[in-house]
Design an enzyme around this catalytic site. Structure first.
Site, PDB file in Angstrom:
ATOM      1  N   ARG A 202       0.838  -1.204   0.000  1.00  0.00           N
ATOM      2  CA  ARG A 202       0.000   0.000   0.000  1.00  0.00           C
ATOM      3  C   ARG A 202       0.861   1.238   0.000  1.00  0.00           C
ATOM      4  O   ARG A 202       1.908   1.266   0.676  1.00  0.00           O
ATOM      5  CB  ARG A 202      -0.878   0.066   1.261  1.00  0.00           C
TER       6      ARG A 202
ATOM      7  N   HIS B 230      -0.214   0.048  -9.646  1.00  0.00           N
ATOM      8  CA  HIS B 230      -1.053  -0.759  -8.742  1.00  0.00           C
ATOM      9  C   HIS B 230      -1.722  -1.922  -9.490  1.00  0.00           C
ATOM     10  O   HIS B 230      -2.949  -2.009  -9.589  1.00  0.00           O
ATOM     11  CB  HIS B 230      -2.107   0.123  -8.049  1.00  0.00           C
TER      12      HIS B 230
ATOM     13  N   GLU C 225      -1.692   7.927  -4.648  1.00  0.00           N
ATOM     14  CA  GLU C 225      -1.957   7.445  -6.009  1.00  0.00           C
ATOM     15  C   GLU C 225      -3.426   7.715  -6.391  1.00  0.00           C
ATOM     16  O   GLU C 225      -4.276   7.775  -5.503  1.00  0.00           O
ATOM     17  CB  GLU C 225      -1.631   5.942  -6.112  1.00  0.00           C
TER      18      GLU C 225
END
Ligand code: 8YV
Length: 324
Positions: free
Chosen positions: A238, A285, A267
């Protein structure tokens, strides 16, 4: 009348079709990012929802949807959900553990290898037409085989990453608050060490911790300073567990050899400092992004929603105290 549910992001049509057998589905196949206001509007009158880790399921959003009984994230991480607010409101929250372990572990290895062998920069150089001929000293990388792999956070995905290290004849160290039971540790051929030893001894350090206030910037300037200048840091967990600004400074100053990053603070915006660096491999991601794994995640979330709204305990319930 079928209960009404929201699917907050675009998913495979098979997932919508499955849900439509049980519910009246409000989908978002146009994939408009709903945000707090959009979620409040679209959750009104809904009994449940399939949600993504990108959805801010805050106390405010939950309070605005009094008919809500279940929020089923199609992600293993659930730091986007205010669990306490769910429990207070009698809303069951679920995630999708297990189905994405292998795919996410694979990406950790892809980034580790890419960083070790400098693949992104070498490829850019080649594409730019700068390769004029083979040279003996050209794009020298770091050996992965026989190196020390460190894993911070040794849950299911961490253990899956560890098992892949056998083929590279690596020494595997890990740190988590409570060491694994002996037989699980043996299955991973990994040894528990304290966090400082992990930072000092790892040639490749893979982070696999959930995000929480306790893990915020768990890797910052002080931790990076303990690492070998030849080491590589990989984050597929994360954004926010690494202090990205401190990482950029370490990479720029040669205090760390390289990094592989799939997740970022803030992000989808990322610190522009990353973009000017040649010693970092960047992906958007995509840890769990294979068709079969994304399908399994969405179908697991659907199973949870069907169980929850069918009066059963959903298999991946995160807040069992909701029943008290
Ligand atoms: C998700 C993830 O695809 O499962 C998680 O926690 O980070 C990813 O696998 C992403 O968060 C979108 O929901």
């Amino acid at each position: 009348m079928k209960p009404r549910v929201l699917v907050s992001r675009a998913v495979f049509p098979e997932v919508i079709a499955r849900l439509a057998g049980h519910f009246e589905v409000d989908d978002n196949q146009a994939d408009v990012i709903l945000g707090v206001d959009g979620l409040k509007a679209r959750l009104a009158g809904k009994a449940g929802a399939l949600t993504a880790a990108t959805d801010p399921l805050t106390a405010d959003v939950i309070a605005a949807a009094p008919s809500l009984k279940a929020l089923c994230n199609f992600a293993v991480g659930y730091n986007n959900i205010d669990l306490a607010a769910c429990t207070r409101a009698g809303v069951m929250a679920t995630n999708t553990p297990g189905v994405l372990d292998d795919t996410t572990a694979d990406l950790a290895w892809a980034l580790l290898m890419a960083s070790a062998r400098r693949l992104p920069a070498a490829e850019r150089w080649l594409r730019n037409g700068e390769w004029k001929g083979w040279e003996f000293v050209q794009w020298l990388g770091t050996d992965v085989h026989h190196a020390t792999l460190g894993i911070l956070g040794m849950g299911r995905i961490g253990q899956t990453v560890a098992r892949r290290a056998w083929g590279f004849d690596m020494k595997v160290l890990y740190h988590k608050r409570t060491p694994l039971p002996a037989e699980q540790e043996a299955a991973c051929r990994a040894s528990w060490v304290d966090k400082e030893t992990l930072l000092r001894e790892s040639d490749f350090l893979v982070l696999l911790l959930p995000y929480s206030p306790a893990t915020h910037h768990i890797i910052g300037a002080a931790e990076l300073a303990l690492m070998k200048p030849t080491a590589h840091l990989i984050n597929v967990a994360r954004g926010g567990i690494v202090d990205d600004e401190a990482l950029i400074a370490a990479l720029r100053g040669g205090r760390l050899a390289g990094a592989g990053m799939d997740v970022f603070e803030g992000e989808p915006k990322l610190n522009p400092g990353f973009l000017g660096l040649d010693n970092v491999a960047l992906t958007p991601h995509i840890g769990s992004s294979s068709r079969s794994t994304r399908m399994a995640m969405a179908m697991t979330a659907a199973d949870n929603l069907i169980a929850a709204l069918g009066g059963q305990r959903p298999p991946n319930l995160l807040n069992p105290e909701v029943f008290k």
